[in-house]
Design a protein around this motif. Sequence first.
Motif, PDB file in Angstrom:
ATOM      1  N   LYS A  91       0.843  -1.200   0.000  1.00  0.00           N
ATOM      2  CA  LYS A  91       0.000   0.000   0.000  1.00  0.00           C
ATOM      3  C   LYS A  91       0.879   1.251   0.000  1.00  0.00           C
ATOM      4  CE  LYS A  91      -2.177   0.797   3.877  1.00  0.00           C
ATOM      5  NZ  LYS A  91      -3.102   0.721   5.017  1.00  0.00           N
ATOM      6  N   GLU A  92       1.991   1.178   0.713  1.00  0.00           N
ATOM      7  CA  GLU A  92       2.896   2.335   0.813  1.00  0.00           C
ATOM      8  C   GLU A  92       3.571   2.608  -0.531  1.00  0.00           C
ATOM      9  OE1 GLU A  92       2.670  -0.058   3.175  1.00  0.00           O
ATOM     10  OE2 GLU A  92       1.627   1.276   4.567  1.00  0.00           O
ATOM     11  N   GLY A 143       1.121   4.043  -2.862  1.00  0.00           N
ATOM     12  CA  GLY A 143       0.856   5.438  -2.479  1.00  0.00           C
ATOM     13  C   GLY A 143       1.959   6.366  -2.961  1.00  0.00           C
ATOM     14  N   HIS A 175       1.923  14.608  -8.304  1.00  0.00           N
ATOM     15  CA  HIS A 175       2.709  15.841  -8.116  1.00  0.00           C
ATOM     16  C   HIS A 175       3.473  16.186  -9.400  1.00  0.00           C
ATOM     17  CE1 HIS A 175       1.790  16.596  -3.924  1.00  0.00           C
ATOM     18  NE2 HIS A 175       2.070  15.343  -3.618  1.00  0.00           N
ATOM     19  N   TYR A 186      -8.961   3.442  -7.422  1.00  0.00           N
ATOM     20  CA  TYR A 186      -7.681   3.253  -6.713  1.00  0.00           C
ATOM     21  C   TYR A 186      -7.640   1.857  -6.088  1.00  0.00           C
ATOM     22  CZ  TYR A 186      -3.526   4.652  -4.127  1.00  0.00           C
ATOM     23  OH  TYR A 186      -2.239   4.759  -3.658  1.00  0.00           O
ATOM     24  N   CYS A 203      -8.041   3.366   0.926  1.00  0.00           N
ATOM     25  CA  CYS A 203      -7.505   4.649   0.414  1.00  0.00           C
ATOM     26  C   CYS A 203      -8.528   5.318  -0.509  1.00  0.00           C
ATOM     27  CB  CYS A 203      -6.214   4.432  -0.355  1.00  0.00           C
ATOM     28  SG  CYS A 203      -5.023   3.381   0.494  1.00  0.00           S
ATOM     29  N   ILE A 229     -10.052   8.951   0.010  1.00  0.00           N
ATOM     30  CA  ILE A 229      -9.831  10.080  -0.904  1.00  0.00           C
ATOM     31  C   ILE A 229     -11.173  10.630  -1.403  1.00  0.00           C
ATOM     32  CG2 ILE A 229      -9.514   8.908  -3.143  1.00  0.00           C
ATOM     33  CD1 ILE A 229      -7.263  11.667  -1.704  1.00  0.00           C
ATOM     34  N   HIS A 249      -2.825  16.102  -0.049  1.00  0.00           N
ATOM     35  CA  HIS A 249      -1.809  15.121   0.382  1.00  0.00           C
ATOM     36  C   HIS A 249      -1.563  15.295   1.887  1.00  0.00           C
ATOM     37  CE1 HIS A 249       2.299  13.066  -0.807  1.00  0.00           C
ATOM     38  NE2 HIS A 249       1.770  12.519   0.271  1.00  0.00           N
ATOM     39  N   VAL A 306      -4.247  13.676   3.921  1.00  0.00           N
ATOM     40  CA  VAL A 306      -3.984  12.226   4.056  1.00  0.00           C
ATOM     41  C   VAL A 306      -2.833  12.014   5.043  1.00  0.00           C
ATOM     42  CG1 VAL A 306      -3.277  10.122   2.837  1.00  0.00           C
ATOM     43  CG2 VAL A 306      -4.881  11.707   1.743  1.00  0.00           C
ATOM     44  N   LEU A 327      -2.836   9.914   8.696  1.00  0.00           N
ATOM     45  CA  LEU A 327      -1.965   8.752   8.920  1.00  0.00           C
ATOM     46  C   LEU A 327      -0.894   9.038   9.981  1.00  0.00           C
ATOM     47  CD1 LEU A 327      -1.405   7.598   5.206  1.00  0.00           C
ATOM     48  CD2 LEU A 327      -2.972   6.629   6.887  1.00  0.00           C
ATOM     49  N   LYS A 352       1.409  11.311   9.766  1.00  0.00           N
ATOM     50  CA  LYS A 352       2.699  11.674   9.149  1.00  0.00           C
ATOM     51  C   LYS A 352       2.950  13.171   9.274  1.00  0.00           C
ATOM     52  CE  LYS A 352       2.358   8.132   5.555  1.00  0.00           C
ATOM     53  NZ  LYS A 352       3.514   7.262   5.787  1.00  0.00           N
ATOM     54  N   PHE A 389       3.707  18.459   5.111  1.00  0.00           N
ATOM     55  CA  PHE A 389       4.703  18.997   4.169  1.00  0.00           C
ATOM     56  C   PHE A 389       4.486  20.502   4.014  1.00  0.00           C
ATOM     57  CE2 PHE A 389       6.437  20.056   0.049  1.00  0.00           C
ATOM     58  CZ  PHE A 389       7.579  19.280  -0.030  1.00  0.00           C
ATOM     59  N   TRP A 443       8.922  19.142  -6.212  1.00  0.00           N
ATOM     60  CA  TRP A 443       8.401  18.541  -7.440  1.00  0.00           C
ATOM     61  C   TRP A 443       8.509  19.559  -8.579  1.00  0.00           C
ATOM     62  CZ3 TRP A 443       7.453  13.536  -6.563  1.00  0.00           C
ATOM     63  CH2 TRP A 443       7.048  13.135  -5.294  1.00  0.00           C
TER      64      TRP A 443
HETATM   65  C1  LIG Z   1      -5.024   9.182  -3.066  1.00  0.00           C
HETATM   66  C2  LIG Z   1      -4.315   8.419  -1.964  1.00  0.00           C
HETATM   67  C3  LIG Z   1      -4.977   8.064  -0.803  1.00  0.00           C
HETATM   68  C4  LIG Z   1      -4.335   7.345   0.193  1.00  0.00           C
HETATM   69  N1  LIG Z   1      -5.023   6.955   1.297  1.00  0.00           N
HETATM   70  C5  LIG Z   1      -4.427   6.173   2.206  1.00  0.00           C
HETATM   71  C6  LIG Z   1      -5.157   5.662   3.320  1.00  0.00           C
HETATM   72  O1  LIG Z   1      -6.349   5.942   3.481  1.00  0.00           O
HETATM   73  N2  LIG Z   1      -4.503   4.845   4.195  1.00  0.00           N
HETATM   74  C7  LIG Z   1      -3.170   4.516   4.028  1.00  0.00           C
HETATM   75  O2  LIG Z   1      -2.638   3.779   4.846  1.00  0.00           O
HETATM   76  N3  LIG Z   1      -2.462   5.001   2.986  1.00  0.00           N
HETATM   77  C8  LIG Z   1      -3.042   5.797   2.078  1.00  0.00           C
HETATM   78  N4  LIG Z   1      -2.329   6.257   1.012  1.00  0.00           N
HETATM   79  C9  LIG Z   1      -0.877   6.012   0.955  1.00  0.00           C
HETATM   80  C10 LIG Z   1      -0.127   7.096   1.751  1.00  0.00           C
HETATM   81  O3  LIG Z   1      -0.598   8.396   1.427  1.00  0.00           O
HETATM   82  C11 LIG Z   1       1.385   7.089   1.482  1.00  0.00           C
HETATM   83  O4  LIG Z   1       1.616   7.159   0.084  1.00  0.00           O
HETATM   84  C12 LIG Z   1       2.113   5.878   2.021  1.00  0.00           C
HETATM   85  O5  LIG Z   1       1.807   5.700   3.395  1.00  0.00           O
HETATM   86  C13 LIG Z   1       3.643   6.063   1.865  1.00  0.00           C
HETATM   87  O6  LIG Z   1       3.987   7.243   2.586  1.00  0.00           O
HETATM   88  P1  LIG Z   1       5.370   7.949   2.553  1.00  0.00           P
HETATM   89  O7  LIG Z   1       5.613   8.475   3.937  1.00  0.00           O
HETATM   90  O8  LIG Z   1       6.417   7.099   1.953  1.00  0.00           O
HETATM   91  O9  LIG Z   1       5.248   9.237   1.605  1.00  0.00           O
HETATM   92  P2  LIG Z   1       4.052   9.683   0.683  1.00  0.00           P
HETATM   93  O10 LIG Z   1       2.951  10.246   1.514  1.00  0.00           O
HETATM   94  O11 LIG Z   1       3.712   8.605  -0.281  1.00  0.00           O
HETATM   95  O12 LIG Z   1       4.725  10.895  -0.110  1.00  0.00           O
HETATM   96  C14 LIG Z   1       5.734  10.681  -1.095  1.00  0.00           C
HETATM   97  C15 LIG Z   1       6.677  11.880  -1.076  1.00  0.00           C
HETATM   98  O13 LIG Z   1       5.911  13.058  -1.357  1.00  0.00           O
HETATM   99  C16 LIG Z   1       6.412  14.179  -0.635  1.00  0.00           C
HETATM  100  N5  LIG Z   1       5.287  14.762   0.109  1.00  0.00           N
HETATM  101  C17 LIG Z   1       4.749  14.389   1.291  1.00  0.00           C
HETATM  102  N6  LIG Z   1       3.692  15.140   1.579  1.00  0.00           N
HETATM  103  C18 LIG Z   1       3.567  16.024   0.566  1.00  0.00           C
HETATM  104  C19 LIG Z   1       2.659  17.074   0.291  1.00  0.00           C
HETATM  105  N7  LIG Z   1       1.658  17.373   1.108  1.00  0.00           N
HETATM  106  N8  LIG Z   1       2.820  17.780  -0.852  1.00  0.00           N
HETATM  107  C20 LIG Z   1       3.828  17.505  -1.688  1.00  0.00           C
HETATM  108  N9  LIG Z   1       4.718  16.527  -1.501  1.00  0.00           N
HETATM  109  C21 LIG Z   1       4.588  15.781  -0.375  1.00  0.00           C
HETATM  110  C22 LIG Z   1       7.515  13.667   0.247  1.00  0.00           C
HETATM  111  O14 LIG Z   1       8.739  13.956  -0.375  1.00  0.00           O
HETATM  112  C23 LIG Z   1       7.277  12.165   0.290  1.00  0.00           C
HETATM  113  O15 LIG Z   1       8.432  11.418   0.486  1.00  0.00           O
HETATM  114  C24 LIG Z   1      -2.964   6.984   0.017  1.00  0.00           C
HETATM  115  C25 LIG Z   1      -2.302   7.355  -1.152  1.00  0.00           C
HETATM  116  C26 LIG Z   1      -2.953   8.060  -2.137  1.00  0.00           C
HETATM  117  C27 LIG Z   1      -2.235   8.430  -3.417  1.00  0.00           C
END
Ligand SMILES: Cc1cc2nc3c(=O)[nH]c(=O)nc-3n(C[C@H](O)[C@H](O)[C@H](O)COP(=O)(O)OP(=O)(O)OC[C@H]3O[C@@H](n4cnc5c(N)ncnc54)[C@H](O)[C@@H]3O)c2cc1C
Length: 200
Positions: free
Chosen positions: A81-82, A85, A93, A122, A127, A131, A156, A159, A163, A165, A168, A177
Motif C-alpha cells: 500500500k505504501e 501510495g 505531483h 484506486y 484509500c 480520498i 496530500h 492524508v 496517517l 505523518k 509537508f 516537485w
Molecule cells: C489518493 C491516496 C490516498 C491514500 N489513502 C491512504 C489511506 O487511506 N490509508 C493509508 O494507509 N495510505 C493511504 N495512502 C498512501 C499514503 O498516502 C502514502 O503514500 C504511504 O503511506 C507512503 O507514505 P510515505 O511516507 O512514503 O510518503 P508519501 O505520503 O507517499 O509521499 C511521497 C513523497 O511526497 C512528498 N510529500 C509528502 N507530503 C507532501 C505534500 N503534502 N505535498 C507535496 N509533496 C509531499 C515527500 O517527499 C514524500 O516522500 C494513500 C495514497 C494516495 C495516493
Amino acid sequence: MAGNPFEPFFQACESVSHCVQTHLSRLFLPPQADSRHPHSLSKETSLPLFSVFSKPPSATDDGSAPFRRKKEAKAAGPLTKEELGRATWTLLHAIAAQYPDQPTKQQKHDVKELMAIISRLYPCKECADHIKEVLKANPIQAGSQDEFSQWLCHIHNVVNRSLGKLIFPCNRVNARWGKLDCVDHNCDLQGSSDLTNQQR
Ligand SMILES: Cc1cc2nc3c(=O)[nH]c(=O)nc-3n(C[C@H](O)[C@H](O)[C@H](O)COP(=O)(O)OP(=O)(O)OC[C@H]3O[C@@H](n4cnc5c(N)ncnc54)[C@H](O)[C@@H]3O)c2cc1C
C-alpha cells in the motif's frame, strides 16, 4: 615487555590484509538494514562509526529533508500500500508541476476526471474511500499550475495528517516537485482549447 596492544584487533583474522579490510569496511560502509524493518539492524549490519553518506545540512536544503528516503533496492514482489501510495503521489505531483499556468478547459476537465477516477478505481479500498471523502470536503482547484499544485499539496497533507505523518510545507512544493528535466521542453503539456470528445 607488554604484549601487542593490537592483539584483540587481529584475533580471528585470517591475515593482516583481511583484518584491515574487514575493520575498514565496518567503519565506512553505509548501514544495511532490511528496508522493510529499518530497526532490524543485526550484529552483522550494525551502524558504522562513520558513514560516507552522512552530510551536514546545506544552505540549499529545500525544507523537505524529513520526507526524503533512501532509494530502496527491493526484490520483485507484490506491491505494498505504501509503495502504491508513493508512486501515485509521484505521478500526481509530477502532473501538477507540469500543469500549465493557463490550462485549457479540457485540461481542467481532465484533472478533475483523473481525481474522480482515482477515487473510484484506486486499488486500495481503504484509500479510495478515504480520498472520496477528502475530495468531497476539498473540491479540486485547478485554475492554474500554482492553484493545482497547492491544492494537491493540501489534500496530500490531509492524508498525511490522518496517517500521523509529517505535514509537508506547501511553499516548498515546487522545490520538491519541479518541472521535469526534459530537453527542449519536450515534456510540456499540450492541449486543445475545447472539450470535443469529452462531453458525455
Ligand atoms: C489518493 C491516496 C490516498 C491514500 N489513502 C491512504 C489511506 O487511506 N490509508 C493509508 O494507509 N495510505 C493511504 N495512502 C498512501 C499514503 O498516502 C502514502 O503514500 C504511504 O503511506 C507512503 O507514505 P510515505 O511516507 O512514503 O510518503 P508519501 O505520503 O507517499 O509521499 C511521497 C513523497 O511526497 C512528498 N510529500 C509528502 N507530503 C507532501 C505534500 N503534502 N505535498 C507535496 N509533496 C509531499 C515527500 O517527499 C514524500 O516522500 C494513500 C495514497 C494516495 C495516493
